[in-house]
Design a protein around this motif. Structure first.
Motif, PDB file in Angstrom:
ATOM      1  N   ASN A 121      -3.722 -13.354   3.041  1.00 27.81           N
ATOM      2  CA  ASN A 121      -4.614 -12.363   3.657  1.00 27.81           C
ATOM      3  C   ASN A 121      -4.731 -12.606   5.162  1.00 27.81           C
ATOM      4  O   ASN A 121      -4.753 -11.663   5.965  1.00 27.81           O
ATOM      5  CB  ASN A 121      -5.991 -12.421   3.004  1.00 27.81           C
ATOM      6  CG  ASN A 121      -5.978 -11.851   1.599  1.00 27.81           C
ATOM      7  OD1 ASN A 121      -5.153 -11.000   1.275  1.00 27.81           O
ATOM      8  ND2 ASN A 121      -6.870 -12.316   0.739  1.00 27.81           N
ATOM      9  N   LEU A 124      -1.552 -11.544   6.679  1.00 33.27           N
ATOM     10  CA  LEU A 124      -1.510 -10.082   6.689  1.00 33.27           C
ATOM     11  C   LEU A 124      -2.363  -9.530   7.828  1.00 33.27           C
ATOM     12  O   LEU A 124      -1.973  -8.579   8.513  1.00 33.27           O
ATOM     13  CB  LEU A 124      -1.992  -9.543   5.340  1.00 33.27           C
ATOM     14  CG  LEU A 124      -2.003  -8.014   5.180  1.00 33.27           C
ATOM     15  CD1 LEU A 124      -0.575  -7.480   5.332  1.00 33.27           C
ATOM     16  CD2 LEU A 124      -2.550  -7.623   3.822  1.00 33.27           C
ATOM     17  N   THR A 128      -0.974  -7.415  10.864  1.00 32.69           N
ATOM     18  CA  THR A 128      -1.561  -6.099  11.151  1.00 32.69           C
ATOM     19  C   THR A 128      -1.986  -6.001  12.607  1.00 32.69           C
ATOM     20  O   THR A 128      -1.752  -4.981  13.278  1.00 32.69           O
ATOM     21  CB  THR A 128      -2.752  -5.862  10.220  1.00 32.69           C
ATOM     22  OG1 THR A 128      -2.325  -5.981   8.847  1.00 32.69           O
ATOM     23  CG2 THR A 128      -3.328  -4.468  10.434  1.00 32.69           C
ATOM     24  N   LEU A 251       6.056  -7.402   6.132  1.00 28.13           N
ATOM     25  CA  LEU A 251       4.763  -7.045   5.542  1.00 28.13           C
ATOM     26  C   LEU A 251       4.929  -6.598   4.098  1.00 28.13           C
ATOM     27  O   LEU A 251       4.143  -6.987   3.224  1.00 28.13           O
ATOM     28  CB  LEU A 251       4.118  -5.929   6.376  1.00 28.13           C
ATOM     29  CG  LEU A 251       2.746  -5.435   5.892  1.00 28.13           C
ATOM     30  CD1 LEU A 251       1.739  -6.576   5.945  1.00 28.13           C
ATOM     31  CD2 LEU A 251       2.276  -4.277   6.748  1.00 28.13           C
ATOM     32  N   ASP A 252       5.991  -5.804   3.828  1.00 32.26           N
ATOM     33  CA  ASP A 252       6.224  -5.366   2.442  1.00 32.26           C
ATOM     34  C   ASP A 252       6.497  -6.564   1.530  1.00 32.26           C
ATOM     35  O   ASP A 252       5.994  -6.633   0.397  1.00 32.26           O
ATOM     36  CB  ASP A 252       7.398  -4.392   2.398  1.00 32.26           C
ATOM     37  CG  ASP A 252       7.084  -3.082   3.111  1.00 32.26           C
ATOM     38  OD1 ASP A 252       5.884  -2.764   3.225  1.00 32.26           O
ATOM     39  OD2 ASP A 252       8.017  -2.397   3.554  1.00 32.26           O
ATOM     40  N   GLN A 254       5.476  -9.652   1.947  1.00 39.12           N
ATOM     41  CA  GLN A 254       4.220 -10.391   1.742  1.00 39.12           C
ATOM     42  C   GLN A 254       3.288  -9.656   0.794  1.00 39.12           C
ATOM     43  O   GLN A 254       2.569 -10.278   0.007  1.00 39.12           O
ATOM     44  CB  GLN A 254       3.541 -10.633   3.090  1.00 39.12           C
ATOM     45  CG  GLN A 254       4.299 -11.624   3.971  1.00 39.12           C
ATOM     46  CD  GLN A 254       3.628 -11.853   5.293  1.00 39.12           C
ATOM     47  OE1 GLN A 254       2.694 -11.137   5.642  1.00 39.12           O
ATOM     48  NE2 GLN A 254       4.096 -12.850   6.023  1.00 39.12           N
ATOM     49  N   VAL A 255       3.295  -8.333   0.857  1.00 41.57           N
ATOM     50  CA  VAL A 255       2.474  -7.559  -0.105  1.00 41.57           C
ATOM     51  C   VAL A 255       2.966  -7.806  -1.530  1.00 41.57           C
ATOM     52  O   VAL A 255       2.183  -7.978  -2.474  1.00 41.57           O
ATOM     53  CB  VAL A 255       2.514  -6.063   0.254  1.00 41.57           C
ATOM     54  CG1 VAL A 255       1.920  -5.231  -0.866  1.00 41.57           C
ATOM     55  CG2 VAL A 255       1.762  -5.816   1.550  1.00 41.57           C
ATOM     56  N   GLU A 259       0.973  -9.437  -4.694  1.00 46.29           N
ATOM     57  CA  GLU A 259       0.890  -8.845  -6.036  1.00 46.29           C
ATOM     58  C   GLU A 259       1.351  -9.832  -7.100  1.00 46.29           C
ATOM     59  O   GLU A 259       0.742  -9.943  -8.172  1.00 46.29           O
ATOM     60  CB  GLU A 259       1.747  -7.584  -6.082  1.00 46.29           C
ATOM     61  CG  GLU A 259       1.193  -6.434  -5.228  1.00 46.29           C
ATOM     62  CD  GLU A 259       2.111  -5.231  -5.227  1.00 46.29           C
ATOM     63  OE1 GLU A 259       3.233  -5.345  -5.782  1.00 46.29           O
ATOM     64  OE2 GLU A 259       1.704  -4.169  -4.700  1.00 46.29           O
TER      65      GLU A 259
END
Length: 351
Positions: A121, A124, A128, A251-252, A254-255, A259
């Protein structure tokens, strides 16, 4: 709790050895002599030895078969109860240790996953923020590019105007020359005057042409610089777009990692719930064993009542009933201990 194998023969040998030493055979002395065994196992066997050696009231009024059957049944019930209690304790201890181990592992896994999720987080958030800064920088570059393009268009427009002005001046110069040739036919004075005027005008026009040419060269140089600046800004824009695409790809990924960690956290929670279900099943098993033990106690009580009814005048019968009562109390005490341990396990699992 006695180890498996303590028999009447062992107790009788120990009691005889103690008797030879001019000491009264007691449960504690027999247990010390054997080096093992529990009081609940040794006590009835010691009483049986005393009964066999005539240290209690004669039981000749009671049928020997009945006495032997009752003794054998009591010994069998006692051994079965001891074995079941020992097995329950071992199973309870093993299950408790396994549950505690799995619960500790699950808590450690949850803590690690929580820390990893917090780190992701934070990463992220940083990505961001970096993306927002890059977007802002890209927008600034686009604004500068638009400004440069506007300046380039303005310079091109001014260059076109200057070219038109030069063309007009050349045309005017040509017209003047034509006009000058036309008036050459005039008189010498008029020609001289016209030549002087033409010289002045021509010199002014030459100066204007030189100035316009200089301004044209400057405008072309500015236009070239603006074109170079535009190309440089376009390259920067392309690089920023590539960096933005790379950041988006990171970023994708890490997302996706977040998950996956959430799925692992859900699996750990499901495993914890499964361990809790196993603990509940263990509690049901202990309750079933307790019920079986209660049934065994009832059988002992029924046998004790039957024995008491047939041996109303014999002290041996009373001693046997007292021994069974003592055993029952010990079993109830051990049952209370097991229930206390199970309650502690439930409290520790609920925490």
């Amino acid at each position: 709790m006695a180890r498996a194998g303590i028999t009447y023969y062992d107790v009788s040998k120990a009691a005889e050895a103690i008797k030879i030493q001019n000491q009264e055979p007691t449960v504690d002395r027999v247990r010390e002599h054997l080096g093992t065994g529990s009081k609940s196992t040794i006590a009835p066997l010691l009483k049986r030895w005393r009964s066999d050696n005539g240290e209690v009231v004669d039981v000749s009024g009671l049928p020997n078969d009945l006495v032997e059957v009752v003794k054998a049944l009591h010994e069998r019930v006692q051994q079965m109860a001891d074995q079941r209690i020992a097995q329950s304790r071992d199973e309870f201890k093993a299950s408790n240790d396994q549950l505690r181990k799995e619960l500790t592992e699950a808590r450690n896994s949850i803590a690690q996953l929580t820390d990893r999720q917090q780190d992701l987080n934070a990463q992220l958030s940083q990505i961001t923020e970096a993306k927002a800064l890059q977007s802002k920088s890209l927008e600034d570059v686009r604004i500068k590019l638009a400004t440069a393009e506007a300046q380039r268009d303005e310079a091109l427009s001014r260059t076109a105007e200057l070219k038109e002005s030069v063309a007009e001046l050349k045309q005017e110069n040509k017209d003047i020359r034509d006009h000058f040739e036309h008036y050459q036919q005039r008189t010498a004075e008029d020609r001289q005057q016209e030549r002087e005027q033409f010289h002045v005008v021509n010199q002014g026009l030459k100066d204007q042409i030189q100035d316009l040419q200089h301004r044209l060269i400057q405008a072309e140089s500015s236009a070239s610089e603006l074109i170079d600046t535009n190309a440089h800004l376009q390259r920067q824009t392309h690089e920023l777009e590539q960096a933005n695409a790379m950041n988006k790809s990171t970023l994708d990924r890490q997302v996706v990692d977040i998950e996956n960690l959430e799925h692992r956290l859900n699996d750990a929670s499901a495993k914890s719930r499964e361990q809790q279900h196993k603990s509940e099943q263990l509690a049901d098993n202990i309750a079933a064993l307790t019920s079986q033990k209660a049934d065994a106690d009832k059988q002992v009580a029924v046998l004790s009542q039957a024995l008491e009814a047939t041996k109303t005048d014999l002290i041996v019968s009373q001693n046997r009933v007292e021994a069974l009562s003592d055993e029952n109390r010990l079993i109830l005490q051990e049952k209370a201990v097991i229930q206390g341990q199970f309650k502690q396990l439930q409290d520790s699992l609920s925490r």
